[in-house]
Structures are given as structure tokens and as C-alpha cells.
Motif scaffolding. Sequence first.
Motif, mmCIF file in Angstrom:
data_model
loop_
_atom_site.group_PDB
_atom_site.id
_atom_site.type_symbol
_atom_site.label_atom_id
_atom_site.label_comp_id
_atom_site.label_asym_id
_atom_site.label_seq_id
_atom_site.Cartn_x
_atom_site.Cartn_y
_atom_site.Cartn_z
ATOM 1 N N UNK A 142 -4.263 -20.300 2.322
ATOM 2 C CA UNK A 142 -3.423 -19.239 1.795
ATOM 3 C C UNK A 142 -4.172 -17.911 1.810
ATOM 4 N N UNK A 143 -3.547 -16.889 2.363
ATOM 5 C CA UNK A 143 -4.106 -15.533 2.354
ATOM 6 C C UNK A 143 -3.404 -14.772 1.237
ATOM 7 N N UNK A 144 -4.054 -14.683 0.094
ATOM 8 C CA UNK A 144 -3.457 -14.062 -1.097
ATOM 9 C C UNK A 144 -3.907 -12.605 -1.163
ATOM 10 N N UNK A 145 -2.958 -11.701 -0.940
ATOM 11 C CA UNK A 145 -3.280 -10.270 -0.929
ATOM 12 C C UNK A 145 -3.388 -9.718 -2.347
ATOM 13 N N UNK A 146 -4.274 -8.747 -2.505
ATOM 14 C CA UNK A 146 -4.406 -8.063 -3.788
ATOM 15 C C UNK A 146 -4.619 -6.576 -3.543
ATOM 16 N N UNK A 147 -3.975 -5.747 -4.364
ATOM 17 C CA UNK A 147 -4.135 -4.301 -4.224
ATOM 18 C C UNK A 147 -2.816 -3.564 -4.280
ATOM 19 N N UNK A 148 -2.855 -2.291 -3.972
ATOM 20 C CA UNK A 148 -1.679 -1.436 -4.128
ATOM 21 C C UNK A 148 -0.509 -1.878 -3.257
ATOM 22 N N UNK A 149 -0.805 -2.427 -2.075
ATOM 23 C CA UNK A 149 0.254 -2.841 -1.170
ATOM 24 C C UNK A 149 0.651 -4.295 -1.320
ATOM 25 N N UNK A 150 0.145 -4.975 -2.341
ATOM 26 C CA UNK A 150 0.409 -6.401 -2.527
ATOM 27 C C UNK A 150 1.240 -6.643 -3.774
ATOM 28 N N UNK A 195 0.406 -8.831 -6.054
ATOM 29 C CA UNK A 195 -0.603 -8.895 -7.113
ATOM 30 C C UNK A 195 -1.481 -7.648 -7.029
ATOM 31 N N UNK A 196 -1.498 -6.880 -8.102
ATOM 32 C CA UNK A 196 -2.155 -5.569 -8.075
ATOM 33 C C UNK A 196 -3.629 -5.617 -8.461
ATOM 34 N N UNK A 197 -4.069 -6.681 -9.133
ATOM 35 C CA UNK A 197 -5.479 -6.750 -9.527
ATOM 36 C C UNK A 197 -6.009 -8.159 -9.326
ATOM 37 N N UNK A 198 -7.331 -8.286 -9.377
ATOM 38 C CA UNK A 198 -7.982 -9.556 -9.079
ATOM 39 C C UNK A 198 -7.618 -10.662 -10.057
ATOM 40 N N UNK A 199 -7.441 -10.329 -11.342
ATOM 41 C CA UNK A 199 -7.086 -11.358 -12.323
ATOM 42 C C UNK A 199 -5.745 -11.994 -11.976
ATOM 43 N N UNK A 200 -4.765 -11.162 -11.590
ATOM 44 C CA UNK A 200 -3.458 -11.684 -11.197
ATOM 45 C C UNK A 200 -3.568 -12.534 -9.932
#
Length: 255
Positions: free
Chosen positions: A18-26, A28-33
Motif C-alpha cells: 500500500x502506498x499511503x500518501x500524506x501531506x497537503x495533496x493527500x 491524510x494531512x499529517x503523519x499521525x493520521x
Amino acid sequence: ASSVMSKKIAGGAYGIVLDVKVGSGAFMKNLDEARQLSRLMVAIGKLSGRKVVALISDMNQPLGQAVGNALEVKEAIKTLAGCGPVDFTEHCLVVAAHMLLICEKANNLEEARIMAQKALSEGRGLAQFRRLVINQGGDPGYVDDPNKFPLAPVIREVKSPQSGYLHRVDALEIGETSVRIGAGRSKKTDVIDHRVGILVHHKVGDYVEQGETIFTLHTADEAAYQMAAESVINACSWQQQPCEPLPLFYEVIQQ
């Protein structure tokens, strides 16, 4: 988590990366999420008797250069031919290596990475993609000659308004801009224009001179170009002090 994993499990996959994106364009916006989502999906896979690895990867800026349908397909073909963007190529090799390892085709991640790189260098990935196109009734001539893809009527560059180190190239703003010029849908009835999109020429951490090209816009008309040019510049910020490039991956979550 249930939406993603149910499709993978119902499809019969026993090894899942699974490629789980994180950040403004994802999503999930932060690493904890992102960690919470990754651990939950990995746990669902384990309970279902599957081998699952989740890679948490960055989506604060666009991956690769292309944003938009035909542009992204051409970038994929270019990457499979061994001359794609450095960050996108590296991302694909890392994911492929984890897939080879989870399927027990390699003894360790280093060996798996070498296998993936060898397949890419020998053109086996591009050949397999060509077969996929044929099997789905597509025209492999587009794989052989990506110049066959139609071009947008307006193709123009966007220059940097100042010199400095790029501190932000916001993936959300660039993605939303691509939708507004017709590369995606904001509502179900919208018609997608496969020709239009955005090429991103610089990444966070790059030093850019004033007047240097930072984007190339492919739009349906001049009005769309003007709107998009303003939006993509607003997606960026500069600073005079050097800043670190963004990582491709943050963590690996596994059983």
C-alpha cells in the motif's frame, strides 16, 4: 481502510503493498493520521490471511513532473523506458522492491531493489505495459510513439517571479488547478479533457532564478492558461536560505 482493503481482498491479492500518501495533496494531512490508517489496513490484511506492507509517502508536492491524463501516461511510458523523472522512478523502484520481497521473490530489500532495477533497465516493464494495452483492446502504437497523444491548444511556460529556494510547491493547489482547467471532475457530469495538464519543473529545495521556467501549462484556451498561471504561482513560496528537499517516504508499516 475497509474501502481500500475490501477491494484488494475480494480481488484475490495475497501480497499487498500500500502506498499511503500524506501531506497537503493527500487525504491524510499529517503523519499521525497516515500511521493510523496504515496500521489499520495492515491489521485488516493480517486478519484476512494476507501479507501487507504500507509505505507512507510524501504528497506535499507533486510526484514526478506530470499532472493530467495524457501527460501522466506519457510520463509513465517514459519512466518504463528508463528516462523518467528521478523522484518518480525512485518511488516506483522502492514500491516494486517491497512487492518482490513480500511475494518472496527476493531474500531481502536490497536484492529486490536490484531485481526491479534490472527489469526496468532491460525494458521488461515497458514490454509488459505494452501487452496490457493490447490485452485491453488499446492501440500499442501510443506506447511505441507517445507523440501520437493529442496536444492541448495552448502550451505555455510559467516563469518564476523571483529568485530563491523553493520552500513550497503545494500539491493540493496544483491538483485543484488541474481540475479547473479540465483535467479532472469537480462534479460527476464534468467532461475530462485528456489533453490538458501541468508539468512541474522544480521541487522543494531547488534554487530557482527569476525568469526561469517552473511550470509548463497545457490548456484548452488562453483564459484557462491565465487562470492556471496565477494559481500555480500561488502554490509556490520562496526563501533566501537553503531548505531541505522533501523525503519520498517517511515510514514502512508492516505486520
